[in-house]
Design a protein around this motif. Structure first.
Motif, short mmCIF file in Angstrom:
data_model
loop_
_atom_site.label_atom_id
_atom_site.label_comp_id
_atom_site.label_asym_id
_atom_site.label_seq_id
_atom_site.Cartn_x
_atom_site.Cartn_y
_atom_site.Cartn_z
N ASP A 88 0.83 -1.20 0.00
CA ASP A 88 0.00 0.00 0.00
C ASP A 88 0.87 1.25 0.00
N VAL A 89 1.94 1.26 0.80
CA VAL A 89 2.84 2.41 0.84
C VAL A 89 3.53 2.59 -0.51
N SER A 90 3.99 1.47 -1.09
CA SER A 90 4.67 1.54 -2.38
C SER A 90 3.73 2.04 -3.46
N ALA A 91 2.47 1.57 -3.45
CA ALA A 91 1.51 1.99 -4.46
C ALA A 91 1.21 3.48 -4.33
N ALA A 92 1.10 3.97 -3.07
CA ALA A 92 0.85 5.40 -2.86
C ALA A 92 2.02 6.23 -3.38
N GLY A 93 3.25 5.77 -3.10
CA GLY A 93 4.42 6.49 -3.59
C GLY A 93 4.49 6.50 -5.10
N THR A 94 4.14 5.38 -5.72
CA THR A 94 4.15 5.32 -7.18
C THR A 94 3.12 6.26 -7.78
N ALA A 95 1.93 6.29 -7.20
CA ALA A 95 0.87 7.19 -7.70
C ALA A 95 1.29 8.65 -7.59
N LEU A 96 1.91 9.01 -6.48
CA LEU A 96 2.38 10.39 -6.32
C LEU A 96 3.49 10.73 -7.30
N THR A 97 4.40 9.78 -7.50
CA THR A 97 5.48 10.01 -8.46
C THR A 97 4.92 10.21 -9.86
N ARG A 98 3.91 9.44 -10.20
CA ARG A 98 3.28 9.59 -11.51
C ARG A 98 2.63 10.97 -11.64
N SER A 99 2.04 11.46 -10.56
CA SER A 99 1.44 12.79 -10.60
C SER A 99 2.51 13.86 -10.79
N LEU A 100 3.66 13.68 -10.14
CA LEU A 100 4.75 14.64 -10.30
C LEU A 100 5.28 14.64 -11.73
N ILE A 101 5.36 13.46 -12.33
CA ILE A 101 5.80 13.38 -13.72
C ILE A 101 4.82 14.09 -14.64
N ASP A 102 3.52 13.90 -14.37
CA ASP A 102 2.50 14.59 -15.18
C ASP A 102 2.64 16.11 -15.06
N ALA A 103 2.89 16.59 -13.83
CA ALA A 103 3.05 18.02 -13.63
C ALA A 103 4.28 18.55 -14.37
N GLU A 104 5.35 17.77 -14.32
CA GLU A 104 6.58 18.17 -15.02
C GLU A 104 6.36 18.17 -16.53
N ARG A 105 5.65 17.19 -17.02
CA ARG A 105 5.39 17.12 -18.46
C ARG A 105 4.51 18.30 -18.91
N LYS A 106 3.52 18.67 -18.10
CA LYS A 106 2.66 19.80 -18.45
C LYS A 106 3.46 21.10 -18.46
N PHE A 107 4.36 21.26 -17.50
CA PHE A 107 5.17 22.48 -17.45
C PHE A 107 6.08 22.58 -18.67
N ILE A 108 6.67 21.46 -19.09
CA ILE A 108 7.53 21.45 -20.28
C ILE A 108 6.73 21.82 -21.51
N HIS A 109 5.49 21.34 -21.58
CA HIS A 109 4.64 21.68 -22.71
C HIS A 109 4.32 23.18 -22.72
N ASP A 110 4.11 23.76 -21.54
CA ASP A 110 3.86 25.21 -21.46
C ASP A 110 5.08 25.99 -21.93
N LEU A 111 6.27 25.54 -21.54
CA LEU A 111 7.49 26.21 -21.99
C LEU A 111 7.61 26.16 -23.51
N LEU A 112 7.27 25.01 -24.09
CA LEU A 112 7.32 24.89 -25.55
C LEU A 112 6.32 25.83 -26.20
N ARG A 113 5.12 25.89 -25.66
CA ARG A 113 4.06 26.73 -26.23
C ARG A 113 4.43 28.20 -26.16
N ASP A 114 5.17 28.58 -25.10
CA ASP A 114 5.58 29.97 -24.94
C ASP A 114 6.86 30.30 -25.70
N GLY A 115 7.43 29.31 -26.38
CA GLY A 115 8.62 29.55 -27.19
C GLY A 115 9.91 29.60 -26.41
N GLN A 116 9.94 29.12 -25.16
CA GLN A 116 11.15 29.18 -24.35
C GLN A 116 12.08 28.00 -24.61
#
Length: 536
Positions: free
Chosen positions: A478-506
């Motif tokens: 259960d602890v491992s699954a919770a950590g994995t789910a949170l890590t996946r959420s962090l990856i999604d946030a990082e991916r969205k931020f990279i997409h915003d940087l691309l859209r803004d031309g940075q």
């Protein structure tokens, strides 16, 4: 004409994808729904007939299927279970073919040569459908290995018997000593040839060091190992199995990591499409058979199919129990080295006798006439029986195997075995990390490495150590699954931020792709960890 064929192909792909989703939703073996979908599509008004050319299966489809399954199989496990695999892949096939020949001769009136030909066609169980079902049922690893090994090798025995029987019908005589000698020569020659092709393939791939080139060579390899022996009168199956097992055992140290990662997705997609389209096209053959059945007595078709089905089921059970227990009764050393399994294990092996597309392809490949111009005896009947056996065994076994396994209690042994295997994996990972740390200490003593580099390397090492579970108890999961789910959420946030940087031309698209690749690899690692630590 080309446009119509392409449209049909797109329809098949759409049905393949849709059927896979339905099968996953209702937890049904995809092969069952695919074959039923093929039968249903065959009778849709306006749907053009789709024939399954036998050379397509025997020369185009079979090599990559056999090669992929051989590479995925462990050589050590294959070797350790060689006795039961050979007893099934050779002994059971010959025994079943002989039983079918005798039964059809005395009950239906077929000539013995024709009955033996029919027996060779329906004798080999398929490897694809039962293995897919068996893996989902948590069967003990040894049962899965035996089923997989039998499925890899039994096609070779059946196709060689098929050619012997066909030659006997065509020329009118048969020599058992000559056939036995030729069989042994084919087996020995194909094993040597397959190993040689595997050795050359790995050397070429090591020299290329280019993932695209290596994957192209890996796709060519099964056809080289299959086509040449098949062209000179062999089966090609044994050579392809030997080639795949050689690559499986020797490839890890010769194939680059980039090729291995890409190869997993490449071959998964290839095999998924081949297997799915194969079952769909097998179901499509119902339309052509239905048209032919109008000129053939239906009672004869049903009776012959029922006889052959009964015989192949009885023959498999009649062979498996003596083959399992008699060698142990006769050999004390074998009995001590490999104690007798519970009676449920051979029952499961005997029950999974699903016939597949190879049987149908062999039936379709029968010639229409004899050398003298006469019609080939009982060709249509053989074709009807082959399809009936495939249809009934696939649907029947596919739907009844899960409750049979639960009734026998075999899955419990598989779950216990899976826990032990998981614990051994964790121990192996820890030992490998310890070995890597010792290697790092040795490199530090030999070379001048800055403190900053050492801190980075040790931090990476500690992260990997901390990712390993200490135990398999549910609380840790259960602890491992919770950590994995949170890590996946962090990856999604990082991916969205990279997409915003691309859209803004940075950043540029190329920069975004490089960052996304790292994120994708990390997410793939999470998926692998979830599979490893999932509920047992």
């Amino acid at each position: 004409m080309i446009a119509a064929k392409f449209q049909t192909f797109l329809i098949l792909l759409t049905v393949l994808a849709g059927t896979a989703l339905v099968a996953r939703r209702f937890n049904i073996a995809p092969a069952i729904l695919l074959m039923l979908s093929g039968v249903g599509l065959a009778f849709v008004p306006g749907m053009p007939p789709v024939e399954l050319p036998p050379e397509l299966v025997l020369l185009m489809v079979l090599p990559p299927l056999i090669y992929s399954a051989s590479v995925a199989m462990s050589w050590r496990e294959f070797r350790n279970n060689l006795r039961p695999i050979v007893l099934l892949a050779v002994g059971a096939v010959i025994f079943t073919a002989a039983m079918v020949a005798a039964a059809t001769h005395y009950l239906i009136g077929l000539p013995l040569t024709v009955g033996f030909l029919l027996g060779a066609i329906v004798a080999p169980p398929d490897v694809v459908a039962p293995l897919a079902i068996a893996r989902r049922l948590n069967l003990p690893r040894r049962l899965v290995v035996i089923l997989e090994g039998e499925g890899l090798a039994n096609d070779a025995t059946a196709l060689i018997l098929y050619r012997f029987a066909l030659a006997a019908i065509m020329v009118g005589h048969f020599s058992l000593p000559l056939a036995a000698g030729e069989f042994a020569l084919i087996v020995a020659g194909e094993i040597a040839f397959g190993i040689g092709v595997g050795w050359l393939s790995l050397r070429f791939r090591k020299w290329s060091r280019d993932p695209q080139v290596e994957l192209t060579l890996s796709l060519i390899t099964p056809y080289v190992s299959y086509w040449l022996p098949e062209h000179v009168g062999g089966s090609g199956v044994i050579a392809t199995v030997a080639c795949g097992l050689y690559v499986s055992w020797n490839g890890p140290l010769l194939i680059s990591s980039a090729t291995r990662l890409q190869g997993i997705f490449f071959w998964d997609l290839i095999i998924y499409l081949i297997e799915g389209l194969l079952f769909l096209l097998t179901g499509f053959q119902m339309r052509a058979l239905y048209e032919k059945s109008k000129t053939f007595p239906l009672d004869d078709i049903l009776f012959a199919t029922a006889v052959v089905l009964t015989i192949i089921v009885i023959a498999r059970f009649a062979w498996l129990y003596p083959a399992t227990y008699l060698p142990r009764i006769l050999s004390k050393s074998l009995r001590e080295r490999d104690p007798s399994p519970p009676w449920q294990w051979p029952f499961v092996l005997a029950f999974t006798g699903v016939r597949g597309a190879v049987s149908l392809a062999a039936a379709l490949a029968l010639p229409f006439t004899l050398p003298g111009g006469e019609a080939f005896p009982y060709r249509d009947l053989i074709l009807f029986v082959a399809f009936g056996v495939i249809f009934v065994t696939l649907i029947g076994v596919g739907l009844t195997l899960p409750p049979v396994v639960r009734w026998l209690g075999v899955a419990e042994a598989g779950r216990t075995e899976h826990v032990a295997e998981h614990e051994a994996e964790i121990a192996a990972r820890r030992q490998a990390l310890d070995a890597a740390l010792k290697s790092l200490d040795a490199l530090t003593a030999e070379k001048e490495i800055s403190d900053e580099v050492m801190r980075l390397l040790r931090a990476r090492h500690e992260i990997r150590v901390n990712q390993l579970p200490d135990s398999l108890d549910p609380a840790h999961h259960d602890v491992s699954a919770a950590g994995t789910a949170l890590t996946r959420s962090l990856i999604d946030a990082e991916r969205k931020f990279i997409h915003d940087l691309l859209r803004d031309g940075q950043i540029t698209d190329e920069t975004r792709r490089r960052i996304e690749r790292d994120l994708d690899l990390e997410e793939a690692s999470l998926a692998n960890r979830e599979y490893r630590e999932g509920p047992l």
